[in-house]
Design an enzyme around this catalytic site. Sequence first.
Site, PDB file in Angstrom:
ATOM      1  CE  LYS A 138      -7.370   5.969   2.530  1.00  0.00           C
ATOM      2  NZ  LYS A 138      -7.481   7.010   1.904  1.00  0.00           N
ATOM      3  CG  HIS A 141      -1.658   0.475  -0.524  1.00  0.00           C
ATOM      4  ND1 HIS A 141      -0.740   0.933  -1.784  1.00  0.00           N
ATOM      5  CD2 HIS A 141      -2.621  -0.135  -1.602  1.00  0.00           C
ATOM      6  CE1 HIS A 141      -1.556   0.289  -3.029  1.00  0.00           C
ATOM      7  NE2 HIS A 141      -2.767   0.233  -2.730  1.00  0.00           N
ATOM      8  CG  HIS A 144       2.427   4.358   1.452  1.00  0.00           C
ATOM      9  ND1 HIS A 144       2.685   6.019   1.517  1.00  0.00           N
ATOM     10  CD2 HIS A 144       1.078   4.192   1.197  1.00  0.00           C
ATOM     11  CE1 HIS A 144       1.517   6.387   1.167  1.00  0.00           C
ATOM     12  NE2 HIS A 144       1.070   5.826   1.142  1.00  0.00           N
TER      13      HIS A 144
END
Length: 578
Positions: A138, A141, A144
């Site tokens: 992924k 994001h 994080h």
Amino acid sequence: MACGFRRAIACQLSRVLNLPPENLITSISAVPISKKEEVADFQLSVDSLLEEDNDHSRPDIQVQAKRLAEKLRCDTVVSEISTGQRTVNFKINRELLTKTVLQQVIEDGSKYGLKSELFSGLPQKKIVVEFSSPNVAKKFHVGHLRSTIIGNFIANLKEALGHQVIRINYLGDWGMQFGLLGTGFQLFGYEEKLQSNPLQHLFEVYVQVNKEAADDKSVVKSAQEFFQRLELGDVQALSLWQKFRDLSIEEYVRVYKRLGVYFDEYSGESFYREKSQEVLKLLESKGLLLKTIKGTAVVDLSGNGDPSSICTVMRSDGTSLYATRDLAAAIDRMDKYNFDTMIYVTDKGQKKHFQQVFQMLKIMGYDWAERCQHVPFGVVQGMKTRRGDVTFLEDVLNEIQLRMLQNMASIKTTKELKNPQETAERVGLAALIIQDFKGLLLSDYKFSWDRVFQSHGDTGVFLQYTHARLHSLEETFGCGYLNDFNTACLQEPQSVSILQHLLRFDEVLYKSSQDLQPRHIVSYLLTLSHLAAVAHKTLQIKDSPPEVAGARLHLFKAVRSVLANGMKLLGITPVCRM
């Protein structure tokens, strides 16, 4: 260094109080500067001296402070002794203060403040810091980001204090989502797209397969089968999973490089799929594993069936869960590193999870569970780009760079830069980090682009601007002045305030090392920058006599050095031009 003065004061006090100097050092602190009045340099807290004395009939503390002050004498170090509110105050000989502080800053360089007596006798430890931990396959994001910059700060600080630090990135690289992704890639994936923009392509595949799975049960079945193949070690399935993992880490390393962050180890949940089975066996052998009607296995941490203290450690199909893998990871790290402390940096939503993990380790017989610590943080609200909601960190970094370039282009004083993009990114990151670190880590805060990029006030842009401005002074006037200096030329109130503030740096580092909060350092550096801005206006170097110019240049060089040290601890790369 402050501790040289602190020790001199402690030695005089020890003779009067009949106590070892070591017992007095931490009761003597540098006095924060005041805009309203000239303050003493150090104060002794009479309260802290009497903490162990439970005699309630003792005289009033103020009377005690006065009596103690009367017994003390000025000497070559202390030029004035007075009393304050429950304190005895000490003023240091001004020329000695000037010479000692400036020499120490220049001599110690990046170690200034860290060689302090406050840290002496500090045992060197082996410290594991687990932080960042994005989910593989992924895009990185934005959620994080906080874990990444906070963990980096903690690791930097511990390393600066001489500890051996192991930085671990514990990736979310196992679980049912890989069943979906494997199936999705077989249905919708393209090898060339995967190579050219891996995380974007995997993200698109994941969205698409989730849509299909909602309408088509056979897709869900295929996903479960694919994950089962992974669990059983099927070579083909594992090879595809490994490719996703490797490409993800490559992408993350590129983003981490932009953030100025690195790791010693890229670990992940996948490492512990077998070891978590050993954990389950150990829990069972100790009689701690309870089976439920649904077929899952739980541990009752209360011992009396309290539902809030029940932790699920195994699914009904026998596979492990996040908590089991965390137990396995902790045990493995202890075997591998024999750490003195392990720090987990995650959002406060995982507070209960870590309490349960540490408690389970304890009841499993691992006394070192007490060495594990969770550093929780709050949520950032409202981080959006001009295009709308932000999900990905790289979008934020690109937006920061773009906005900062526009800001720099609009300011008349901006210098001609070799690499404006790199400077814009470094200044923008400083802005982001300072806004994040100004408050308590546990607090949620609302993100504001406008506030982030203000060049005046308490912002990262202001810190970078101050550093660049001071660097420019050194470039303009050269270092010919910097061989020796006359301390008598630095007795103006603005100079004395800066020197007093430089004295306190070790205490600020000590405070942050105790509670792992970066805000103490942020507040200190912002005050230092404001003091430097005032001094820059009033303490001219141009057209001043060489002796005065040289002394002032020494002062500004010391400010820039301490400012750079503090910024680097926070994870900020200081810029020399902007």
